[in-house]
Design an enzyme around this catalytic site. Sequence first.
Site, PDB file in Angstrom:
ATOM      1  N   MET A  12       0.757  -1.264  -0.170  1.00 15.93           N
ATOM      2  CA  MET A  12       0.079  -0.003  -0.127  1.00 15.93           C
ATOM      3  C   MET A  12       0.888   1.246  -0.117  1.00 15.93           C
ATOM      4  O   MET A  12       0.609   2.302  -0.780  1.00 15.93           O
ATOM      5  CB  MET A  12      -0.883   0.024   1.098  1.00 15.93           C
ATOM      6  CG  MET A  12      -1.964  -1.357   1.348  1.00 15.93           C
ATOM      7  SD  MET A  12      -3.183  -1.037  -0.034  1.00 15.93           S
ATOM      8  CE  MET A  12      -4.183   0.314   0.619  1.00 15.93           C
ATOM      9  N   ASP A  31      12.206   2.560   4.665  1.00  9.71           N
ATOM     10  CA  ASP A  31      11.407   0.905   4.938  1.00  9.71           C
ATOM     11  C   ASP A  31      12.697   0.063   5.316  1.00  9.71           C
ATOM     12  O   ASP A  31      13.694   0.098   4.691  1.00  9.71           O
ATOM     13  CB  ASP A  31      10.771   0.494   3.871  1.00  9.71           C
ATOM     14  CG  ASP A  31       9.762  -0.636   3.897  1.00  9.71           C
ATOM     15  OD1 ASP A  31       8.413  -0.635   3.575  1.00  9.71           O
ATOM     16  OD2 ASP A  31      10.208  -1.600   4.528  1.00  9.71           O
ATOM     17  N   THR A  96      -3.594   0.153   9.556  1.00 14.15           N
ATOM     18  CA  THR A  96      -4.843  -0.393  10.336  1.00 14.15           C
ATOM     19  C   THR A  96      -4.423  -0.806  11.562  1.00 14.15           C
ATOM     20  O   THR A  96      -3.661  -1.872  11.464  1.00 14.15           O
ATOM     21  CB  THR A  96      -5.415  -1.294   9.535  1.00 14.15           C
ATOM     22  OG1 THR A  96      -5.912  -0.915   8.262  1.00 14.15           O
ATOM     23  CG2 THR A  96      -6.663  -1.752  10.182  1.00 14.15           C
ATOM     24  N   ARG A 123     -10.589   0.184   0.945  1.00 11.86           N
ATOM     25  CA  ARG A 123     -10.210  -0.377  -0.175  1.00 11.86           C
ATOM     26  C   ARG A 123      -9.185  -1.210  -0.515  1.00 11.86           C
ATOM     27  O   ARG A 123      -8.476  -1.551   0.434  1.00 11.86           O
ATOM     28  CB  ARG A 123     -10.638   0.866  -1.249  1.00 11.86           C
ATOM     29  CG  ARG A 123     -12.096   1.463  -1.079  1.00 11.86           C
ATOM     30  CD  ARG A 123     -12.277   2.849  -2.265  1.00 11.86           C
ATOM     31  NE  ARG A 123     -13.468   3.162  -1.856  1.00 11.86           N
ATOM     32  CZ  ARG A 123     -13.794   4.582  -2.268  1.00 11.86           C
ATOM     33  NH1 ARG A 123     -12.810   5.251  -3.048  1.00 11.86           N
ATOM     34  NH2 ARG A 123     -15.051   5.240  -2.323  1.00 11.86           N
ATOM     35  N   LYS A 171     -12.545   2.632  10.994  1.00 13.29           N
ATOM     36  CA  LYS A 171     -11.857   1.720  10.101  1.00 13.29           C
ATOM     37  C   LYS A 171     -12.209   0.272  10.580  1.00 13.29           C
ATOM     38  O   LYS A 171     -12.508  -0.842   9.735  1.00 13.29           O
ATOM     39  CB  LYS A 171     -10.322   2.076  10.084  1.00 13.29           C
ATOM     40  CG  LYS A 171      -9.550   1.032   9.377  1.00 13.29           C
ATOM     41  CD  LYS A 171      -9.747   0.612   7.928  1.00 13.29           C
ATOM     42  CE  LYS A 171      -8.999  -0.516   7.326  1.00 13.29           C
ATOM     43  NZ  LYS A 171      -9.499  -0.887   6.053  1.00 13.29           N
ATOM     44  N   ASN A 174     -15.708  -0.989  10.256  1.00 15.64           N
ATOM     45  CA  ASN A 174     -16.102  -1.188   8.885  1.00 15.64           C
ATOM     46  C   ASN A 174     -15.757  -2.569   8.470  1.00 15.64           C
ATOM     47  O   ASN A 174     -16.287  -3.299   7.790  1.00 15.64           O
ATOM     48  CB  ASN A 174     -15.420  -0.087   8.133  1.00 15.64           C
ATOM     49  CG  ASN A 174     -15.427  -0.355   6.607  1.00 15.64           C
ATOM     50  OD1 ASN A 174     -16.643  -0.401   6.028  1.00 15.64           O
ATOM     51  ND2 ASN A 174     -14.404  -0.842   6.014  1.00 15.64           N
ATOM     52  N   ASN A 175     -14.162  -2.710   8.945  1.00 17.02           N
ATOM     53  CA  ASN A 175     -13.571  -4.033   8.474  1.00 17.02           C
ATOM     54  C   ASN A 175     -14.497  -5.083   9.302  1.00 17.02           C
ATOM     55  O   ASN A 175     -14.627  -6.235   8.647  1.00 17.02           O
ATOM     56  CB  ASN A 175     -12.153  -3.871   8.950  1.00 17.02           C
ATOM     57  CG  ASN A 175     -11.338  -3.128   8.055  1.00 17.02           C
ATOM     58  OD1 ASN A 175     -11.866  -2.371   7.333  1.00 17.02           O
ATOM     59  ND2 ASN A 175     -10.035  -3.665   7.684  1.00 17.02           N
ATOM     60  N   SER A 178     -17.165  -5.921   7.275  1.00 14.65           N
ATOM     61  CA  SER A 178     -17.357  -6.495   5.731  1.00 14.65           C
ATOM     62  C   SER A 178     -16.546  -7.988   5.978  1.00 14.65           C
ATOM     63  O   SER A 178     -16.883  -8.905   4.996  1.00 14.65           O
ATOM     64  CB  SER A 178     -16.377  -5.688   4.882  1.00 14.65           C
ATOM     65  OG  SER A 178     -15.190  -5.304   5.682  1.00 14.65           O
ATOM     66  N   LYS A 240     -37.106 -18.987  13.894  1.00 15.74           N
ATOM     67  CA  LYS A 240     -37.481 -20.192  13.112  1.00 15.74           C
ATOM     68  C   LYS A 240     -36.735 -20.545  11.944  1.00 15.74           C
ATOM     69  O   LYS A 240     -36.338 -21.727  11.662  1.00 15.74           O
ATOM     70  CB  LYS A 240     -39.032 -20.177  12.912  1.00 15.74           C
ATOM     71  CG  LYS A 240     -39.760 -21.410  12.432  1.00 15.74           C
ATOM     72  CD  LYS A 240     -40.094 -21.384  11.088  1.00 15.74           C
ATOM     73  CE  LYS A 240     -40.828 -20.232  10.425  1.00 15.74           C
ATOM     74  NZ  LYS A 240     -41.136 -20.130   9.039  1.00 15.74           N
TER      75      LYS A 240
HETATM   76  P1  NAD Z   1       3.034  -4.505   3.348  1.00 19.60           P
HETATM   77  O1  NAD Z   1       3.500  -5.653   4.576  1.00 19.60           O
HETATM   78  O2  NAD Z   1       3.123  -4.893   2.242  1.00 19.60           O
HETATM   79  O3  NAD Z   1       3.909  -3.242   3.870  1.00 19.60           O
HETATM   80  C1  NAD Z   1       4.193  -2.850   5.148  1.00 19.60           C
HETATM   81  C2  NAD Z   1       5.772  -2.227   5.027  1.00 19.60           C
HETATM   82  O4  NAD Z   1       6.350  -1.665   6.236  1.00 19.60           O
HETATM   83  C3  NAD Z   1       6.713  -3.655   4.671  1.00 19.60           C
HETATM   84  O5  NAD Z   1       7.375  -2.883   3.252  1.00 19.60           O
HETATM   85  C4  NAD Z   1       7.800  -3.650   5.779  1.00 19.60           C
HETATM   86  O6  NAD Z   1       9.038  -3.627   5.172  1.00 19.60           O
HETATM   87  C5  NAD Z   1       7.637  -2.225   6.365  1.00 19.60           C
HETATM   88  N1  NAD Z   1       8.035  -1.983   7.579  1.00 19.60           N
HETATM   89  C6  NAD Z   1       7.861  -2.892   8.891  1.00 19.60           C
HETATM   90  N2  NAD Z   1       8.213  -2.290   9.851  1.00 19.60           N
HETATM   91  C7  NAD Z   1       8.863  -1.174   9.482  1.00 19.60           C
HETATM   92  C8  NAD Z   1       9.523  -0.233  10.213  1.00 19.60           C
HETATM   93  N3  NAD Z   1       9.783  -0.376  11.784  1.00 19.60           N
HETATM   94  N4  NAD Z   1       9.986   0.778   9.977  1.00 19.60           N
HETATM   95  C9  NAD Z   1       9.994   0.737   8.430  1.00 19.60           C
HETATM   96  N5  NAD Z   1       9.346  -0.004   7.782  1.00 19.60           N
HETATM   97  C10 NAD Z   1       8.859  -1.029   8.331  1.00 19.60           C
HETATM   98  O7  NAD Z   1       1.684  -4.313   4.081  1.00 19.60           O
HETATM   99  P2  NAD Z   1       0.626  -3.279   3.293  1.00 19.60           P
HETATM  100  O8  NAD Z   1      -0.375  -4.026   2.423  1.00 19.60           O
HETATM  101  O9  NAD Z   1       1.120  -2.028   2.493  1.00 19.60           O
HETATM  102  O10 NAD Z   1      -0.474  -2.801   4.617  1.00 19.60           O
HETATM  103  C11 NAD Z   1      -0.062  -1.591   5.411  1.00 19.60           C
HETATM  104  C12 NAD Z   1      -0.988  -1.390   6.186  1.00 19.60           C
HETATM  105  O11 NAD Z   1      -2.210  -1.098   5.495  1.00 19.60           O
HETATM  106  C13 NAD Z   1      -1.623  -2.530   7.289  1.00 19.60           C
HETATM  107  O12 NAD Z   1      -2.073  -1.818   8.360  1.00 19.60           O
HETATM  108  C14 NAD Z   1      -2.986  -2.916   6.610  1.00 19.60           C
HETATM  109  O13 NAD Z   1      -3.888  -3.538   7.412  1.00 19.60           O
HETATM  110  C15 NAD Z   1      -3.251  -1.747   5.942  1.00 19.60           C
HETATM  111  N6  NAD Z   1      -4.217  -1.941   4.860  1.00 19.60           N
HETATM  112  C16 NAD Z   1      -3.879  -2.679   3.558  1.00 19.60           C
HETATM  113  C17 NAD Z   1      -4.853  -3.036   2.490  1.00 19.60           C
HETATM  114  C18 NAD Z   1      -4.340  -3.833   1.415  1.00 19.60           C
HETATM  115  O14 NAD Z   1      -5.254  -4.025   0.641  1.00 19.60           O
HETATM  116  N7  NAD Z   1      -3.195  -4.434   1.472  1.00 19.60           N
HETATM  117  C19 NAD Z   1      -5.990  -2.329   2.362  1.00 19.60           C
HETATM  118  C20 NAD Z   1      -6.313  -1.513   3.486  1.00 19.60           C
HETATM  119  C21 NAD Z   1      -5.598  -1.144   4.575  1.00 19.60           C
END
Ligand code: NAD
Length: 293
Positions: A12, A31, A96, A123, A171, A174-175, A178, A240
């Site tokens: 994301m 990251d 999240t 989304r 959030k 909502n989650n 769903s 029922k």
């Molecule tokens: P992801 O695992 O792909 O990305 C997370 C990133 O954070 C990774 O690249 C990881 O290396 C990095 N990371 C972890 N700890 C770290 C730190 N201490 N410092 C720096 N970087 C660090 O996850 P994602 O799918 O991008 O999801 C991110 C958030 O968004 C989550 O909370 C998820 O629940 C929420 N979310 C995801 C979606 C989806 O469809 N993927 C949709 C809505 C919300």
Amino acid sequence: MKKIGFIGTGVMGLPMARNVIKGGFEVTAFDINADALQTLRQDGGGVADNAKGAAQDADVVITMLPNGDHVLNAVFGPNGAIEGMGPQTLLVDMSTILPTVTDEIASRLSETGHRMVDAPVGRTSRHAEEGKLLIMAGGETADVEAVHPILECMGDTVIHCGPTGSGARVKLINNYMSIACNVVTAEALTLAERSGVDRNLAIDVMMGTTAGQGHLATTYPAKVLKGDVSPGFMVDLAHKDMGLALDFAAAMKTPIPMGAAARQVYASAQVQGRGRDDWTAILETVRTLAGLK
Ligand code: NAD
């Protein structure tokens, strides 16, 4: 608000950071997975060695990390963002996470005079790429307005949900809904398949009823949300019918655990004397079980 520190460029975070760059902001990202940063560099983003570096000189620090512990670590851990943040730098957490952890982060930030907006997203990663996320923001009105142009790079809908922590709460609610509905949907379609009914035909039928259209769009606004629980379809009849569905599912060797749990709630409504109320009175039953008046 021009310089953005972006921590967490995963599935994301990467497309979101890219869209913030496209929106004309200067982004410095961090990251723990260096690979995740390479493509952002090609898109014109800067790269830092740690969260502190990403936060240095930033007007806003955005975190998009898996869970609360990751956010706590990225902000308050060794070389954390807080060490690089200036007195006016705003933290925008878009992950999240547990709302009580959001509260904890906001409280710890306030010890150094920093403010926070929680802005989790709805989304999918496709919407993140298209800049069409739905963003639920919690924070002081002035802070949410200040970061609005940045949020608009990532989403086409930004809803201010209330004070800090309320974005995380909405959030999760909502989650919850769903994610639970997903299981009920799977149970219904599996029962259709197991009972030899054409699945697409069952879908057509359900799309014409509350099953497919959803209670929030149909029965709730027409009844219980207006304070009207006079019977349309009664709790007794729903209880029922759920019993019939469970018996039928047992005969079809199809587990429908969400249905079994739901029947207990209808039974609770009956115990509360709501058997002859409208089935949407289930809201009142659940509210009572939660101690609400
Ligand atoms: P992801 O695992 O792909 O990305 C997370 C990133 O954070 C990774 O690249 C990881 O290396 C990095 N990371 C972890 N700890 C770290 C730190 N201490 N410092 C720096 N970087 C660090 O996850 P994602 O799918 O991008 O999801 C991110 C958030 O968004 C989550 O909370 C998820 O629940 C929420 N979310 C995801 C979606 C989806 O469809 N993927 C949709 C809505 C919300």
